[in-house]
Scaffold this motif. Structure first.
Motif, PDB file in Angstrom:
ATOM      1  N   UNK A  16      -0.275   6.909  16.671  1.00  0.00           N
ATOM      2  CA  UNK A  16       0.882   6.097  16.351  1.00  0.00           C
ATOM      3  C   UNK A  16       0.795   5.671  14.892  1.00  0.00           C
ATOM      4  N   UNK A  17       1.891   5.723  14.217  1.00  0.00           N
ATOM      5  CA  UNK A  17       1.940   5.366  12.797  1.00  0.00           C
ATOM      6  C   UNK A  17       2.149   3.868  12.658  1.00  0.00           C
ATOM      7  N   UNK A  18       1.309   3.255  11.834  1.00  0.00           N
ATOM      8  CA  UNK A  18       1.469   1.831  11.522  1.00  0.00           C
ATOM      9  C   UNK A  18       2.423   1.733  10.336  1.00  0.00           C
ATOM     10  N   UNK A  19       3.698   1.507  10.628  1.00  0.00           N
ATOM     11  CA  UNK A  19       4.727   1.525   9.589  1.00  0.00           C
ATOM     12  C   UNK A  19       4.578   0.375   8.609  1.00  0.00           C
ATOM     13  N   UNK A  20       4.053  -0.727   9.050  1.00  0.00           N
ATOM     14  CA  UNK A  20       3.830  -1.849   8.141  1.00  0.00           C
ATOM     15  C   UNK A  20       2.809  -1.496   7.070  1.00  0.00           C
ATOM     16  N   UNK A  21       1.703  -0.890   7.477  1.00  0.00           N
ATOM     17  CA  UNK A  21       0.681  -0.466   6.521  1.00  0.00           C
ATOM     18  C   UNK A  21       1.217   0.629   5.611  1.00  0.00           C
ATOM     19  N   UNK A  22       2.023   1.527   6.166  1.00  0.00           N
ATOM     20  CA  UNK A  22       2.622   2.588   5.368  1.00  0.00           C
ATOM     21  C   UNK A  22       3.516   2.003   4.280  1.00  0.00           C
ATOM     22  N   UNK A  23       4.315   1.009   4.619  1.00  0.00           N
ATOM     23  CA  UNK A  23       5.196   0.376   3.634  1.00  0.00           C
ATOM     24  C   UNK A  23       4.409  -0.385   2.572  1.00  0.00           C
ATOM     25  N   UNK A  24       3.309  -0.998   2.967  1.00  0.00           N
ATOM     26  CA  UNK A  24       2.467  -1.703   1.990  1.00  0.00           C
ATOM     27  C   UNK A  24       1.865  -0.715   0.993  1.00  0.00           C
ATOM     28  N   UNK A  25       1.373   0.411   1.489  1.00  0.00           N
ATOM     29  CA  UNK A  25       0.798   1.422   0.612  1.00  0.00           C
ATOM     30  C   UNK A  25       1.869   2.021  -0.292  1.00  0.00           C
ATOM     31  N   UNK A  26       3.041   2.276   0.244  1.00  0.00           N
ATOM     32  CA  UNK A  26       4.131   2.839  -0.558  1.00  0.00           C
ATOM     33  C   UNK A  26       4.562   1.863  -1.652  1.00  0.00           C
ATOM     34  N   UNK A  27       4.685   0.594  -1.309  1.00  0.00           N
ATOM     35  CA  UNK A  27       5.084  -0.415  -2.306  1.00  0.00           C
ATOM     36  C   UNK A  27       4.010  -0.585  -3.374  1.00  0.00           C
ATOM     37  N   UNK A  28       2.752  -0.608  -2.965  1.00  0.00           N
ATOM     38  CA  UNK A  28       1.660  -0.747  -3.934  1.00  0.00           C
ATOM     39  C   UNK A  28       1.610   0.454  -4.873  1.00  0.00           C
ATOM     40  N   UNK A  29       1.845   1.647  -4.341  1.00  0.00           N
ATOM     41  CA  UNK A  29       1.864   2.848  -5.179  1.00  0.00           C
ATOM     42  C   UNK A  29       3.010   2.810  -6.171  1.00  0.00           C
ATOM     43  N   UNK A  30       4.158   2.378  -5.725  1.00  0.00           N
ATOM     44  CA  UNK A  30       5.327   2.296  -6.605  1.00  0.00           C
ATOM     45  C   UNK A  30       5.112   1.281  -7.726  1.00  0.00           C
ATOM     46  N   UNK A  31       4.574   0.122  -7.386  1.00  0.00           N
ATOM     47  CA  UNK A  31       4.316  -0.914  -8.392  1.00  0.00           C
ATOM     48  C   UNK A  31       3.235  -0.474  -9.370  1.00  0.00           C
ATOM     49  N   UNK A  32       2.175   0.129  -8.865  1.00  0.00           N
ATOM     50  CA  UNK A  32       1.093   0.576  -9.742  1.00  0.00           C
ATOM     51  C   UNK A  32       1.565   1.680 -10.683  1.00  0.00           C
ATOM     52  N   UNK A  33       2.355   2.605 -10.175  1.00  0.00           N
ATOM     53  CA  UNK A  33       2.887   3.670 -11.019  1.00  0.00           C
ATOM     54  C   UNK A  33       3.794   3.114 -12.103  1.00  0.00           C
ATOM     55  N   UNK A  34       4.661   2.197 -11.728  1.00  0.00           N
ATOM     56  CA  UNK A  34       5.557   1.583 -12.717  1.00  0.00           C
ATOM     57  C   UNK A  34       4.767   0.815 -13.772  1.00  0.00           C
ATOM     58  N   UNK A  35       3.693   0.151 -13.363  1.00  0.00           N
ATOM     59  CA  UNK A  35       2.884  -0.620 -14.311  1.00  0.00           C
ATOM     60  C   UNK A  35       2.165   0.293 -15.301  1.00  0.00           C
ATOM     61  N   UNK A  36       1.582   1.388 -14.813  1.00  0.00           N
ATOM     62  CA  UNK A  36       0.850   2.287 -15.708  1.00  0.00           C
ATOM     63  C   UNK A  36       1.804   2.982 -16.667  1.00  0.00           C
ATOM     64  N   UNK A  37       2.926   3.448 -16.166  1.00  0.00           N
ATOM     65  CA  UNK A  37       3.902   4.113 -17.031  1.00  0.00           C
ATOM     66  C   UNK A  37       4.476   3.133 -18.046  1.00  0.00           C
ATOM     67  N   UNK A  38       4.737   1.914 -17.635  1.00  0.00           N
ATOM     68  CA  UNK A  38       5.266   0.907 -18.558  1.00  0.00           C
ATOM     69  C   UNK A  38       4.252   0.553 -19.638  1.00  0.00           C
ATOM     70  N   UNK A  39       3.003   0.382 -19.259  1.00  0.00           N
ATOM     71  CA  UNK A  39       1.975   0.084 -20.254  1.00  0.00           C
ATOM     72  C   UNK A  39       1.850   1.198 -21.283  1.00  0.00           C
TER      73      UNK A  39
END
Length: 78
Positions: A1-24
């Protein structure tokens, strides 16, 4: 069974981290090529604060990339 809450947390963290590195990195480029033209001589010069900020942005983006590699490769933290 997929834990959708954990999946969304990982997806959001990846999106924020990518935006931060590209912005820097892009801010580092912007500060690196920031110049002004001297009114008396007509020569182009870069302010010292822009150079310091560009190096700081490059170092921070490099640290973020290295930390990501550290998290991905289990050999480094096992």
């Amino acid at each position: 069974m997929i834990d959708w809450g954990a999946f969304l947390v990982v997806a959001a963290a990846s999106l924020v981290a990518t935006a931060a590195v590209v912005s820097l990195y892009s801010f580092g480029l912007r500060f690196r090529f920031l110049s002004r033209i001297d009114a008396t001589t007509g020569e182009s010069s870069r302010p010292a604060w822009a150079t310091v900020l560009s190096y700081l942005c490059f170092v921070l983006s490099g640290c973020a990339v290295l930390f990501g590699i550290y998290l991905i490769v289990p050999f480094f933290h096992s």
